[in-house]
Every structure is written in structure tokens, then in C-alpha cells.
Design a protein around this motif. Structure first.
Motif, short mmCIF file in Angstrom:
data_model
loop_
_atom_site.label_atom_id
_atom_site.label_comp_id
_atom_site.label_asym_id
_atom_site.label_seq_id
_atom_site.Cartn_x
_atom_site.Cartn_y
_atom_site.Cartn_z
N MET A 1 -13.45 -55.65 9.29
CA MET A 1 -12.40 -56.54 8.83
C MET A 1 -12.19 -57.68 9.84
N ILE A 2 -11.81 -58.84 9.33
CA ILE A 2 -11.59 -60.00 10.21
C ILE A 2 -10.29 -60.70 9.81
N THR A 3 -9.82 -61.56 10.70
CA THR A 3 -8.68 -62.42 10.41
C THR A 3 -8.98 -63.81 10.95
N GLY A 4 -8.22 -64.80 10.49
CA GLY A 4 -8.50 -66.17 10.89
C GLY A 4 -7.23 -66.99 11.11
N ASP A 5 -7.41 -68.12 11.74
CA ASP A 5 -6.33 -69.08 11.99
C ASP A 5 -6.70 -70.37 11.27
N GLU A 6 -5.82 -70.84 10.41
CA GLU A 6 -6.13 -72.03 9.62
C GLU A 6 -5.13 -73.14 9.94
N THR A 7 -5.12 -73.57 11.21
CA THR A 7 -4.22 -74.63 11.67
C THR A 7 -5.00 -75.93 11.80
N PRO A 8 -4.92 -76.83 10.82
CA PRO A 8 -5.77 -78.02 10.84
C PRO A 8 -5.46 -79.02 11.94
N ILE B 1 -14.51 -74.11 11.49
CA ILE B 1 -14.77 -74.75 10.19
C ILE B 1 -13.98 -76.05 10.14
N LEU B 2 -14.66 -77.12 9.74
CA LEU B 2 -14.03 -78.42 9.62
C LEU B 2 -14.25 -79.00 8.23
N LEU B 3 -13.17 -79.51 7.64
CA LEU B 3 -13.26 -80.28 6.41
C LEU B 3 -12.83 -81.71 6.73
N PHE B 4 -13.75 -82.65 6.58
CA PHE B 4 -13.43 -84.06 6.80
C PHE B 4 -13.28 -84.76 5.45
N ARG B 5 -12.20 -85.47 5.29
CA ARG B 5 -11.94 -86.23 4.07
C ARG B 5 -11.92 -87.72 4.41
N ASN B 6 -12.28 -88.56 3.46
CA ASN B 6 -12.16 -90.00 3.68
C ASN B 6 -10.82 -90.26 4.36
N PRO B 7 -10.83 -90.81 5.59
CA PRO B 7 -9.58 -90.89 6.36
C PRO B 7 -8.51 -91.78 5.72
N THR B 8 -8.93 -92.76 4.94
CA THR B 8 -7.95 -93.61 4.26
C THR B 8 -7.19 -92.81 3.21
N ASP B 9 -7.91 -92.04 2.40
CA ASP B 9 -7.26 -91.19 1.39
C ASP B 9 -6.44 -90.09 2.06
N ILE C 1 -19.37 -77.89 9.28
CA ILE C 1 -18.70 -79.15 8.99
C ILE C 1 -19.04 -79.58 7.56
N MET C 2 -18.00 -79.82 6.77
CA MET C 2 -18.17 -80.20 5.38
C MET C 2 -17.25 -81.38 5.05
N ARG C 3 -17.53 -82.00 3.91
CA ARG C 3 -16.64 -83.05 3.41
C ARG C 3 -15.73 -82.48 2.32
N THR C 4 -14.51 -82.91 2.30
CA THR C 4 -13.58 -82.48 1.25
C THR C 4 -14.09 -82.85 -0.12
N GLU C 5 -14.66 -84.03 -0.22
CA GLU C 5 -15.14 -84.51 -1.52
C GLU C 5 -16.21 -83.59 -2.10
N ASP C 6 -17.07 -83.05 -1.24
CA ASP C 6 -18.11 -82.12 -1.70
C ASP C 6 -17.51 -80.77 -2.05
N HIS C 7 -16.52 -80.35 -1.27
CA HIS C 7 -15.83 -79.08 -1.54
C HIS C 7 -15.16 -79.12 -2.91
N ASP C 8 -14.53 -80.24 -3.23
CA ASP C 8 -13.83 -80.37 -4.50
C ASP C 8 -14.81 -80.51 -5.67
N GLN C 9 -15.95 -81.13 -5.42
CA GLN C 9 -16.91 -81.37 -6.50
C GLN C 9 -17.69 -80.12 -6.86
N ASP C 10 -18.04 -79.31 -5.88
CA ASP C 10 -18.83 -78.10 -6.13
C ASP C 10 -18.29 -76.95 -5.28
N PRO C 11 -17.13 -76.39 -5.67
CA PRO C 11 -16.50 -75.35 -4.84
C PRO C 11 -17.35 -74.09 -4.70
N ILE C 12 -18.17 -73.76 -5.69
CA ILE C 12 -19.00 -72.56 -5.60
C ILE C 12 -20.02 -72.70 -4.47
#
Length: 404
Positions: A190-197, A236-244, A321-332
């Protein structure tokens, strides 16, 4: 003789032409290098360093102790001796004459805010082998590394600081479950995580780190502290277009309209650029005083500056490292990548069922405010362009230019 002289003249002209081409090529290379450097130092700003140490060496940092105004000196502690039969980083420590199991998170969703980190955290914690921490905000965010260890609240208001024991206590429920659950071979999986962006980019508490006392710029930051305490962290990093990202962040924090956001963006750009005319980029982005003057958290979107700090301490393979846009487009596909990175077992049917859950923490506030004004987007795209270009160069991935 005329024929020979003509051949000599042709040879001389050919040599001169070749030399001219070589000079022009060198001029173009130097000009390109200059333009690139000028781009990185536009508006008069300069970087502490324009290099990324992809194969970092351990920095020798000494224990100096902390006074009452400083954060706990983690370098006065030894790294815990993590147990090999636990997947999660856990160890035994003596308390009140008894050995007690202690654990810290196996993974950290470092950032960034308003980039679907809450949604990703929910889908990770949906796995049967992942436990939430009881002492976290919404069982998700500890804010320990970025704020609480320095005695700051979410909005940087003063509060009693949280030491490393306090951080461990936040995971006490998860620790008990980890200890009580084991495979037939005796392995605790079993594991646990910290999700503080905010951990990725909020370095504003750096003056309270004892090793930084008396310095005008930090020599120790969050990555150094985590490197000292962790053996093999997973980031784990999710980078989103910084303007949006900035518009969503503004609305979340109570912004009233797209027109108000435009005025706030102008003010934020002016404050940062005025600072960068006289100071380094790092000084302006890490400053608590500058941060308090801003009407938006514009500094959080300058991803490349913070990424360089982390890569000076940790090797690139420590980060997913991932992009938010890709995460939203293909979550699987994105969730499959995350589960593999965390070494979690799954079936494709179960993965699909989790990936297709309704997006978590999708805010309806922005729908009421309306879309960002076109002139605001132009302003912010211009401000962030140099950082996006730098990030794409660091990661060797043009998708982080956010050109489409």
C-alpha cells in the motif's frame, strides 16, 4: 600567360567567396545566439544560471540549526532508514520507549495549481492500493513543503510552523493501514501520496531556511530539502498553458470578471517586469514581498525557472511530466502512464472505468465570468513566451510551447 592568370583569378575569387560565406555563417550563428540570449533576458531580466544540470551532483549542505524565527533545520536530521519490505517509504522510530512505524508519501503531485491536479489525484486515489492521508486538506494537500513548515497559511498568513514530525503525523491513518496490509510474502504494497501543487513553484519561504540566513538569494530550496529526506521520490507534474492557468486561478480566488482580470494581469506583468529590470528572474519570482503586491499569481506560470531548480538537484527520470491538455483529451492513456510510473497493477476494464469518471473539481465560475478577453491573452502570451520556449528546450518537447 593570360589563361594561367585567368585561372589564378578564378581560384582567388572562389577562395574569397568561400571565406565570405564562412564569415556570414559565423555571423548568423552569433546573431542567433545573441537573439536567443536577448529573448531570455528581455525586459532587462537575467537568470541566475542559464544551464540545467541534467546529471546533478549532491550539494554538501551542513547542519547549522534554527533559531525561533526560522524553519526547522532538516539537515540536522539523518535520512530515515527506509524499510525494504515496504513499497511506501516507511521506517521505525523510537517513541516513548517503543518502536513505531513512520511513513512519508510515496509520490508527490508537485504541480501546478489549476492544471487538473485535483482530478488526477482523485483517479490515483481510486486505486485500491493507494491511501489518502488523514491530516491533509481534503485528504490531498499538506502544504508542508511549500508553506506550513515556514509557518504560513494557504494565503501566506502567519501560523505556527509544522515540523517534520507534524508532517509524519498527517499520514498516521495511512501508516496504520500500510502496516496492517501485506501480501502473502510479507511485502507491504500500500502507498500514500501528497498532492500539493504549490510545492513545485512556491519558494517564497526561502529566507526562513537556516542555510539561507544572511544571503540575498537562496542557496537551499525545497528540492534540496526533499533530496535530503527522500531516497527515491516520485514526482508528477501537470503543466497547463500558463495563460489559461492564470485565468482559472484568478477566478478560483474570487475574481469577478474578464475585464477585472485584464486589469489585474496588466498590474501583475508591470510589477514583475519592473522588478526584473533591476533584479534576477529568480529574485522576482521567489520574493514574498513581490508576491504580496501582485493581483494575480502570475509567477506560478514561469515553469522553466522552477524546473531548472528541481533538475539541478534531481535527475530527469525522477519526474513524470505531462500536459493538462493531453490529460483532458485522452485520460485513459494519461492514467495508464501514471499507474505504470507508480507501479500500480490494473486491468484495462478497470482503468477505463476510472478514467471515464466525470472530471473532478471542474469549476463553473469561469463559465459565469465568460472567456478571457483577447487583449488579455495577447498580453499574457507575450509575457510567458520566453518561459515556454525555455521549458520546451529543457524538456526537448515542442508541445510545451503551446502554439496550438
Amino acid at each position: 600567360m593570360r589563361v594561367k592568370w585567368g585561372k589564378r583569378m578564378s581560384l582567388i575569387l572562389a577562395i574569397n567567396a568561400s571565406l565570405l560565406i564562412l564569415v556570414l555563417v559565423r555571423y548568423e550563428v552569433r546573431t542567433a545566439a545573441y537573439e536567443n540570449r536577448k529573448r531570455l533576458t528581455s525586459y532587462g531580466c537575467t537568470y541566475e544560471s542559464e544551464r540545467v544540470n541534467i546529471n546533478p551532483t549532491e550539494r554538501e549542505i551542513q547542519c547549522v540549526g534554527a533559531d525561533q524565527h526560522q524553519a526547522e533545520d532538516l539537515f540536522c536530521m539523518e535520512r530515515p532508514k527506509y524499510l525494504p519490505n515496504f513499497k511506501n517509504p516507511c521506517w521505525y522510530a523510537k517513541e516513548e520507549g517503543k518502536l513505531r512505524l513512520k511513513c512519508v508519501p510515496y509520490y508527490h503531485i508537485l504541480g501546478v495549481a489549476k492544471s487538473s491536479t485535483t482530478d488526477l489525484a482523485y483517479r490515483i486515489r481510486a486505486h485500491k492500493d493507494v491511501l489518502p492521508c488523514n491530516g491533509y486538506r481534503k485528504k490531498q494537500e499538506s502544504f508542508y513543503w511549500s508553506r506550513r513548515r515556514y509557518g504560513y497559511e494557504n494565503l501566506m498568513q502567519e501560523r505556527p510552523p509544522c515540523n517534520f514530525s507534524c508532517f509524519q503525523q498527517m499520514c498516521s491513518d495511512a501508516t496504520r493501514s500500510i502496516q496492517q496490509t501485506a501480501t502473502p510474502t510479507g511485502y507491504h504494497n500500500m502507498i500514500t501520496g501528497d498532492e500539493t501543487p504549490s510545492d513545485f513553484s512556491d519558494f517564497r519561504g526561502w529566507p526562513k531556511i537556516p542555510q539561507n540566513a544572511g544571503f540575498e538569494k537562496p542557496v537551499v530550496l525545497t528540492p534540496h530539502l526533499m533530496r535530503h529526506m527522500y531516497a527515491d521520490p516520485k514526482f508528477i507534474l501537470l503543466f497547463r498553458n500558463p495563460t489559461d492557468r492564470l485565468y482559472s486561478d484568478y477566478v478560483m480566488l474570487g475574481g469577478r470578471s474578464a475585464a477585472d482580470f485584464h486589469e489585474a494581469a496588466i498590474q501583475s506583468v508591470q510589477v514583475e517586469e519592473a522588478c526584473m529590470r533591476n533584479h534576477t528572474v529568480e529574485h522576482c519570482l521567489y520574493s514574498l514581498d513581490i508576491g504580496k503586491r501582485l493581483q494575480t499569481r502570475i509567477f506560478l506560470g514561469c515553469y522553466s525557472v522552477f524546473m531548472r531548480e528541481w533538475l539541478r538537484v534531481f535527475p530527469r527520470e525522477q519526474f513524470l511530466i505531462m500536459r493538462t491538455e493531453d490529460h483532458d483529451q485522452d485520460p485513459i492513456a494519461r492514467l495508464r502512464t501514471v499507474y505504470n510510473y507508480l507501479k500500480l497493477n490494473y486491468t484495462e476494464d478497470w482503468l477505463s472505468s476510472i478514467a471515464n469518471i466525470t472530471h473532478q473539481r471542474a469549476s463553473g465560475k469561469k463559465l459565469k465570468q465568460g472567456p478571457m478577453l483577447a487583449k488579455t491573452r495577447v498580453l499574457l502570451d507575450n509575457f510567458y513566451r520566453r518561459y515556454n520556449t525555455d521549458l520546451a528546450d529543457i524538456l526537448q518537447d515542442k508541445r510545451f510551447l503551446w502554439l496550438t
